[in-house]
Each structure stands twice: as structure tokens, then as C-alpha cells.
Design a protein around this motif. Structure first.
Motif, PDB file in Angstrom:
ATOM      1  N   GLY A 141     -11.479   2.914   6.616  1.00 46.36           N
ATOM      2  CA  GLY A 141     -11.115   3.430   5.114  1.00 46.36           C
ATOM      3  C   GLY A 141      -9.843   2.831   4.791  1.00 46.36           C
ATOM      4  O   GLY A 141      -9.685   2.509   3.554  1.00 46.36           O
ATOM      5  N   SER A 142      -9.017   2.439   5.490  1.00 47.14           N
ATOM      6  CA  SER A 142      -7.616   1.883   5.334  1.00 47.14           C
ATOM      7  C   SER A 142      -8.162   0.384   4.821  1.00 47.14           C
ATOM      8  O   SER A 142      -7.442  -0.082   3.642  1.00 47.14           O
ATOM      9  CB  SER A 142      -6.612   1.778   6.766  1.00 47.14           C
ATOM     10  OG  SER A 142      -5.593   1.272   6.397  1.00 47.14           O
TER      11      SER A 142
ATOM     12  N   ASP B  64     -10.904  -0.526   3.394  1.00 50.25           N
ATOM     13  CA  ASP B  64     -11.343  -0.748   1.943  1.00 50.25           C
ATOM     14  C   ASP B  64     -10.349  -0.679   0.932  1.00 50.25           C
ATOM     15  O   ASP B  64     -10.383  -0.832  -0.207  1.00 50.25           O
ATOM     16  CB  ASP B  64     -12.564   0.541   1.966  1.00 50.25           C
ATOM     17  CG  ASP B  64     -13.924  -0.049   2.824  1.00 50.25           C
ATOM     18  OD1 ASP B  64     -13.762  -1.377   3.475  1.00 50.25           O
ATOM     19  OD2 ASP B  64     -14.550   0.867   3.298  1.00 50.25           O
ATOM     20  N   ARG B  65      -9.566   0.633   1.249  1.00 53.03           N
ATOM     21  CA  ARG B  65      -8.577   0.938   0.221  1.00 53.03           C
ATOM     22  C   ARG B  65      -7.477  -0.273  -0.012  1.00 53.03           C
ATOM     23  O   ARG B  65      -7.157  -0.244  -1.207  1.00 53.03           O
ATOM     24  CB  ARG B  65      -7.734   2.476   0.691  1.00 53.03           C
ATOM     25  CG  ARG B  65      -8.599   3.599   0.363  1.00 53.03           C
ATOM     26  CD  ARG B  65      -7.746   4.806   0.780  1.00 53.03           C
ATOM     27  NE  ARG B  65      -7.172   4.777   2.045  1.00 53.03           N
ATOM     28  CZ  ARG B  65      -7.692   5.422   3.034  1.00 53.03           C
ATOM     29  NH1 ARG B  65      -8.844   5.681   3.130  1.00 53.03           N
ATOM     30  NH2 ARG B  65      -7.123   5.264   4.403  1.00 53.03           N
TER      31      ARG B  65
ATOM     32  N   ARG C 286      -3.360  10.771   2.869  1.00 49.26           N
ATOM     33  CA  ARG C 286      -4.576  10.887   3.396  1.00 49.26           C
ATOM     34  C   ARG C 286      -4.275  10.152   4.760  1.00 49.26           C
ATOM     35  O   ARG C 286      -5.222  10.619   6.021  1.00 49.26           O
ATOM     36  CB  ARG C 286      -5.669   9.985   2.646  1.00 49.26           C
ATOM     37  CG  ARG C 286      -6.903   9.953   3.295  1.00 49.26           C
ATOM     38  CD  ARG C 286      -7.665   8.960   2.391  1.00 49.26           C
ATOM     39  NE  ARG C 286      -7.935   9.388   1.150  1.00 49.26           N
ATOM     40  CZ  ARG C 286      -7.517   8.650   0.142  1.00 49.26           C
ATOM     41  NH1 ARG C 286      -6.824   7.445   0.312  1.00 49.26           N
ATOM     42  NH2 ARG C 286      -7.726   9.032  -1.111  1.00 49.26           N
TER      43      ARG C 286
ATOM     44  N   THR D  96      -9.370  -3.224  -1.885  1.00 55.07           N
ATOM     45  CA  THR D  96      -9.662  -2.843  -3.203  1.00 55.07           C
ATOM     46  C   THR D  96      -8.123  -2.718  -4.041  1.00 55.07           C
ATOM     47  O   THR D  96      -8.317  -3.429  -5.261  1.00 55.07           O
ATOM     48  CB  THR D  96     -10.325  -1.466  -3.353  1.00 55.07           C
ATOM     49  OG1 THR D  96     -11.622  -1.559  -2.514  1.00 55.07           O
ATOM     50  CG2 THR D  96     -10.569  -1.021  -4.597  1.00 55.07           C
ATOM     51  N   SER D  97      -7.294  -2.179  -3.659  1.00 60.43           N
ATOM     52  CA  SER D  97      -5.879  -2.109  -4.302  1.00 60.43           C
ATOM     53  C   SER D  97      -5.432  -3.368  -4.615  1.00 60.43           C
ATOM     54  O   SER D  97      -5.006  -3.857  -5.713  1.00 60.43           O
ATOM     55  CB  SER D  97      -5.016  -1.232  -3.325  1.00 60.43           C
ATOM     56  OG  SER D  97      -3.790  -1.321  -3.976  1.00 60.43           O
TER      57      SER D  97
ATOM     58  N   ASP E 231       1.442   4.151  -2.706  1.00 60.06           N
ATOM     59  CA  ASP E 231       0.441   5.016  -3.173  1.00 60.06           C
ATOM     60  C   ASP E 231       0.579   6.337  -2.484  1.00 60.06           C
ATOM     61  O   ASP E 231       0.227   6.363  -1.195  1.00 60.06           O
ATOM     62  CB  ASP E 231      -0.956   4.578  -3.080  1.00 60.06           C
ATOM     63  CG  ASP E 231      -2.095   5.516  -3.539  1.00 60.06           C
ATOM     64  OD1 ASP E 231      -1.734   6.782  -3.638  1.00 60.06           O
ATOM     65  OD2 ASP E 231      -3.026   4.995  -3.787  1.00 60.06           O
TER      66      ASP E 231
ATOM     67  N   GLU F 179       0.754  -1.235   0.056  1.00 58.74           N
ATOM     68  CA  GLU F 179      -0.027   0.048   0.080  1.00 58.74           C
ATOM     69  C   GLU F 179       0.806   1.302  -0.011  1.00 58.74           C
ATOM     70  O   GLU F 179       0.517   2.214  -0.550  1.00 58.74           O
ATOM     71  CB  GLU F 179      -0.929  -0.070   1.091  1.00 58.74           C
ATOM     72  CG  GLU F 179      -1.938   1.086   1.280  1.00 58.74           C
ATOM     73  CD  GLU F 179      -2.865   1.255   2.523  1.00 58.74           C
ATOM     74  OE1 GLU F 179      -4.009   1.517   2.318  1.00 58.74           O
ATOM     75  OE2 GLU F 179      -2.177   0.815   3.725  1.00 58.74           O
TER      76      GLU F 179
ATOM     77  N   ALA G 124      -2.624   7.788  -0.925  1.00 56.30           N
ATOM     78  CA  ALA G 124      -3.043   7.153   0.227  1.00 56.30           C
ATOM     79  C   ALA G 124      -2.164   7.494   1.506  1.00 56.30           C
ATOM     80  O   ALA G 124      -2.651   7.651   2.493  1.00 56.30           O
ATOM     81  CB  ALA G 124      -3.002   5.777   0.247  1.00 56.30           C
TER      82      ALA G 124
END
Length: 221
Positions: free
Chosen positions: A195-196, A198-199, A165, A202-203, A159, A156, A162
Motif C-alpha cells: 500500500g505504501s 502504491d500511494r 493510515r 501514484t503521488s 499528506d 509523502e 497517509a
């Protein structure tokens, strides 16, 4: 440090740092040769790593555990329960000055900071925030959860958006704790963890083919 502890530490670092990829096979003979260790401490180290979920048995050998997308969702639920409990305790402390130390740790990362350091600091943020709660059991739980997330988070940190954020959310959580606003700190932390998750899921899901091409095993369940 004993021979078993040395093998365990180095193997863990290689697995978490993706030097040994998810799904890669390991043999006791290779480990003995790689670390100059005898069979008994090597087996003891492997058994300890197995209890952490980092490796599993594969016939007579061992395999590095794949990155499991379903498990990442389960860890997020676990994290929310223990981290929110810890942050509420921290926000209730009379002396919250140690929050400044965590903020300085976040501020130490900039454009020139290696990705390895961003990764370490991101994990340490959650661990150190739990440590301030003074509850050893919550601290252990958070540390264990972050260890299990470590390999996925290595992927992760590529990014930059990301990362930015996440850092902004970290600072907002600290501000709420500093103000002794336990409800707001809990709300922000819950949203950050969700949120972490989900990201990340998805990634990893979208990039499964690319990761497999690099030899990394990613499974959906």
C-alpha cells in the motif's frame, strides 16, 4: 570522526533531507569549500555515497540521483522479502516486551510534532522491528532499503491522511507480533509495504510536474 566521514555524513543528510535536490549537480570544489575539506576525503565520501545510489558521476562532476519510480517498485519487493522474514523471527521470540518500546516511539508523534520527526520515526519503526529479529543481515538490508526510500518519503509525509493510515497499520503489525501471530504480522506487513508503494508511486507520478518546477528530478524508469 575523520574528515571523510564528516563530509559523507553531512552530504547524506543534505541529500536525504532534499536540501540538495534530486538531479542537482555537485562539484568537488564546491564540496571542498562548503565543508572545509581537502580533495582526497571529499572524493572518498563521494564514492561511498555513489555505492548507496544517492549520487552518480556526471562527466567530471557528480549529480544527485533522481527519484526513480521504477526503483521504488523494486525496493518494495526487496523490502517485503527481508522485512517479512524479520517480523516472523521477531514474532517467534519468547520475550517480545521490546515491542512496547517501538509502540511508545510511534505514540510520541502527535499534531504538534515536526514533519522531520514523523519522517524519522516512520523509518525507525521498520528498522527497529527488524533489529528485534536478532538477524544482523536482515537488519542491514532493511536499513539500506529505508535509506534508499528516504527522499521519496520526505515528499509523502506532507499528506496527513497517509500518515494516519501508516501509523494505524504500524500499530496493527505490532499487535500481531505481540500476540505471537507470525502469519498475521507477515500478512499485515506485506499489505502495508504494498500500500505504501502504491500511494507513493501514484503521488510522485501525479506530482511530477510540480516537483520538476521545484528543481527535483523524477523519472519513470
Amino acid at each position: 570522526m575523520s574528515q571523510m566521514q564528516n563530509v559523507e555524513r553531512q552530504l547524506r543528510e543534505m541529500i536525504l533531507g532534499l536540501e540538495i535536490g534530486p538531479g542537482e549537480r555537485l562539484t568537488e570544489r564546491w564540496i571542498e569549500s562548503r565543508f572545509g575539506a581537502s580533495r582526497t576525503p571529499v572524493r572518498a565520501a563521494l564514492l561511498r555515497l555513489e555505492t548507496e545510489g544517492l549520487i552518480g558521476r556526471d562527466g567530471r562532476g557528480w549529480t544527485v540521483a533522481p527519484i526513480n519510480l521504477a526503483e521504488l517498485g523494486q525496493i518494495a519487493v526487496y523490502r517485503e522479502a527481508v522485512e517479512v522474514a524479520a517480523v516472523r523471527l521477531t514474532a517467534a521470540l519468547e520475550d517480545r516486551s521490546d515491542i512496547d518500546m517501538i509502540a511508545a516511539m510511534l505514540d510520541s508523534c502527535d499534531a504538534g510534532t515536526p514533519r522531520e520527526e514523523w519522517h524519522r520515526v516512520g523509518m525507525d519503526f521498520h528498522i527497529e522491528l527488524a533489529r528485534l529479529s536478532g538477524n544482523e543481515f536482515l537488519l542491514r538490508a532493511v536499513r539500506d532499503a529505508m535509506t534508499r526510500l528516504s527522499r521519496a518519503r520526505w515528499l509523502e509525509v506532507r499528506d496527513e491522511k497517509a500518515l494516519g493510515r501508516a501509523w494505524a497499520e504500524h500499530h496493527a503489525i505490532l499487535a500481531a507480533v505481540r500476540s505471537a501471530d507470525a502469519d498475521e504480522a507477515a500478512r499485515l506487513l506485506s499489505a502495508h509495504i504494498a500500500g505504501s508503494r502504491d500511494r507513493l508511486v501514484t503521488s510522485l507520478h501525479d506530482d511530477r510536474r510540480g516537483l520538476r518546477a521545484r528543481g527535483f528530478a523524477v523519472v519513470a524508469a
